[in-house]
Design an enzyme around this catalytic site. Sequence first.
Site: not given
Lengths: 426, 91, 405
Positions: A173, A313, A324, A345, A350, A409
């Site tokens: 990602c 993010h 974050e 997002k 996403h 990930f």
Amino acid sequence: MTAAGDRRVVITGIGVIAPGGVGVKDFWQLLTDGRTATRRISFFDPSPFRSQVAAEVDFDPELHGLRPQEIRRMDRAAQFAVVTARQAVRDSGLEFDALDPLRTGVTIGSAVGATMGLDQEYRTVSDGGRLDLVDHRYAVPHLYNYLVPSSFAAEVAWAVGAEGPVSVVSTGCTSGLDAVGYAAEVIREGTADVMVAGATDAPISPITVACFDAIKATTPRNDDPEHASRPFDASRNGFVLGEGAAVFVLEELSVARARGATIYAEVAGYATRSNAFHMTGLRPDGREMAEAIRVALAEARLDPEDIDYVNAHGSGTKQNDRHETAAFKRSLGEHAWRVPVSSIKSMIGHSLGAIGSIEIAASVLAMTHHVVPPTANLHNPDPECDLDYVPLVARDWRTDAVLSVGSGFGGFQSAMVLARPDRDRR
Amino acid sequence: MSTAQTGSFTDDDLRRILREGAGSDESVDLDGDILDSTFEELGYDSLALLETGSRIEREYQITLEDDAVSGVRTPRELIDLVQQRLAARPS
Amino acid sequence: MTARAVVTGLGIVASNGIGRDAYWAATLAGRSGIGRITRFDPTPYPARLAGEVSGFAAEELLPSRLLPQTDRMTRFALVGADWAFADAGIRPQELPEFDMGVATASHAGGFEFGQNELKALWSRGGQYVSAYQSFAWFYAVNSGQISIRNGMRGPSSVVVSDQAGGLDAVAQARRQIRKGIPLMVAGAMDSSICPWGWVAQIACGRISVSEAPDRAYLPFDAEACGYVPGEGGALLIIEEADHARRREAPQVYGEIAGYAATFDPRPGSGRDSGLRRAIEQALRDAEIPPDGIDVVFADAAATPELDQVEATAITGVFGPGGVPVTAPKTMTGRLYSGAAPLDLAAALLSIRDGIIPPTTHVRLADRYEIDLVRNAPRTAPVRAALVLARGYGGFNSAMVVRAPT
């Protein structure tokens, strides 16, 4: 030619395909309106799955200039990449035919490659999962292009006539940030003068939905798809899968200036670090993302206080948004509470590897228009997420330098600083 | 052998499913007295628990709600949870 | 001055030898690992040979907890990284965590893992898909798992450029070294020898359908009829030269001296492949003239057109018969991303031992004016070697390694 070491890299062309709009204009309108493009999945019947919402793109490849044979041989993600690359090239005003093809390269990010194509093809050659020895006689002739997603970069290279360094960057990602960071480095080190770089993903397929169901990473808020993506909100319960692409034309600054190009922003700093912790888990302290931010700021020769907007993010999972938020406080200090932070997002979901590039596009447009896009659906912030997330409504805001971050990930944590090239630098 | 048909869920069933779905940490004797150790102490992370929960749901045809599984800390608590769901299952 | 990137450790998994010494002994002896596929019944398929790795005991080499969540290629990668660290005399937990990064290439991700989960999905339903599917198959998994296992918090990256990717990953590691990261693990392991992976590979139309292991993969031979896929690859410990010197590394195999990547003109353009330009740029980058190269490890696609392109590029730069050329991958099959890192390892061992490994079973066709090292290894001082790798679609990468100074 500017010597390596002094070479600076700027964005001079943008192409975007995102849920709710194909092209920069529609994309930016959706974001600044604070509208959401999340809905019940329409590509297949989602009723057997835990999470049944996604941010889908209404996309007609023929309408966007792809020929029937191109459409047949390309997975949807490759189609997105080629269409956005052509948009970016047009937007840049650069005469690609006049460039030295060997000094022109391509870097395309993608987390999951031709997932849609592979899922469909597997279903066919295995006859609905019945055959262990899947039947090659039912395979499409271009199946190898699905197997190896470097085909995406090849398609873009053919479309723009690039013959320099061409590759796919696939770091989950963070691919969309890492692909642009990689391409900028290729220009900076002097290997190429122009790079067509960005990222694409089209993962809305049963196997993807099932794999995120299995770890309960996507939201089960199926009764309210339009408000399903809720970054930083106390009620958030997972991300909403999306799709799309953004591709840019990157050039060396002096060359872009010499030809009088419209310069959107400089890729001023970039870094990636790994959490070396867990394939899907995040440590709550945000230490590695903070380190990536610190290094990216140093490369840009900017202080935390110089950052006018943070494009987060903000995936809307419980752990991400706290992670974050901690990383911003750790890296930006007191400024973390002062700078507007938002997650697009909340509106477009996403799109895995693509989103990092789509978020670069949003960051650059924020600088162009001096408007910060909002975080939609944020009515009741998580008490542990206590920054200024620009809830619901876009904000007019002087924006000359933006920090955009990604987390994925595999433990990848990436940060990019985009700034006006004529800013004061340390 | 699975006891899915008999409607009970024992510690040995849990050991088997843990091994199949998540392996076992070399420093832990999974066959020893594990019932009141935490899964963390046994070397199992959240993913291992999700995989284990999913395997139990499939094999025993029960549903374990998200919050129920994430709240479980030890094998004994998980076994109790599964037993409750099995007992509540229409026969 | 630009930091220099040197190789101090090798971790190898190949069908003709698992581990550095076993691979190198087999390769010098001309022992092939190519045979009929055993991991599934290949009878229904037109191609039935592969370079399978047998005797790789993952359950003895890795913690049990990692096995349910890893594809075969990730197990190769984790073990390969362990061996590369051991070879380099490094315990990663003793180094500063932000000083180490990982750069791997991937070809098709963990395709067998993906196959099994696709089968679970379509034959039984979404609830049968593993909790590990979300990452176990994806292209970034090896970099992620290696960084986690070894506590490496520096920059990690993953490139995909089919077979050329293995060199692109090592080049990315060199880039990080130049940006100040002291140590990188770089290279690739690939494996997609499963029915679904096999069907997808066959679709490229370049796989040999021969059933004779010694006649199936014959680059630069008049009977060239495609390649045999294999599995495995190599991971390298790449260090900044002073870092290796200061810690008194047990050995320095050589330096990553030059690199370039090009992409072929679009099909139908009528213009030449970019391979020759990749070679020329890599030599320029290394500041080594053509006569400073002592051996070329060929990409060796083994289709007449691609062999011709490669032979022409090599003779164009080095002159007819101007440099020894070899393709030890005739003994392992083509390992996709894993192939070029394995060739880099072989090139570095050639430098160490002053011996060039052979190309096996090939009768050189008259039309190729190259000095192919055939059948037996050749003793020769090797100070610098060129490794070539090409990927489907037009990817060309070239890398120069040279003896440590």
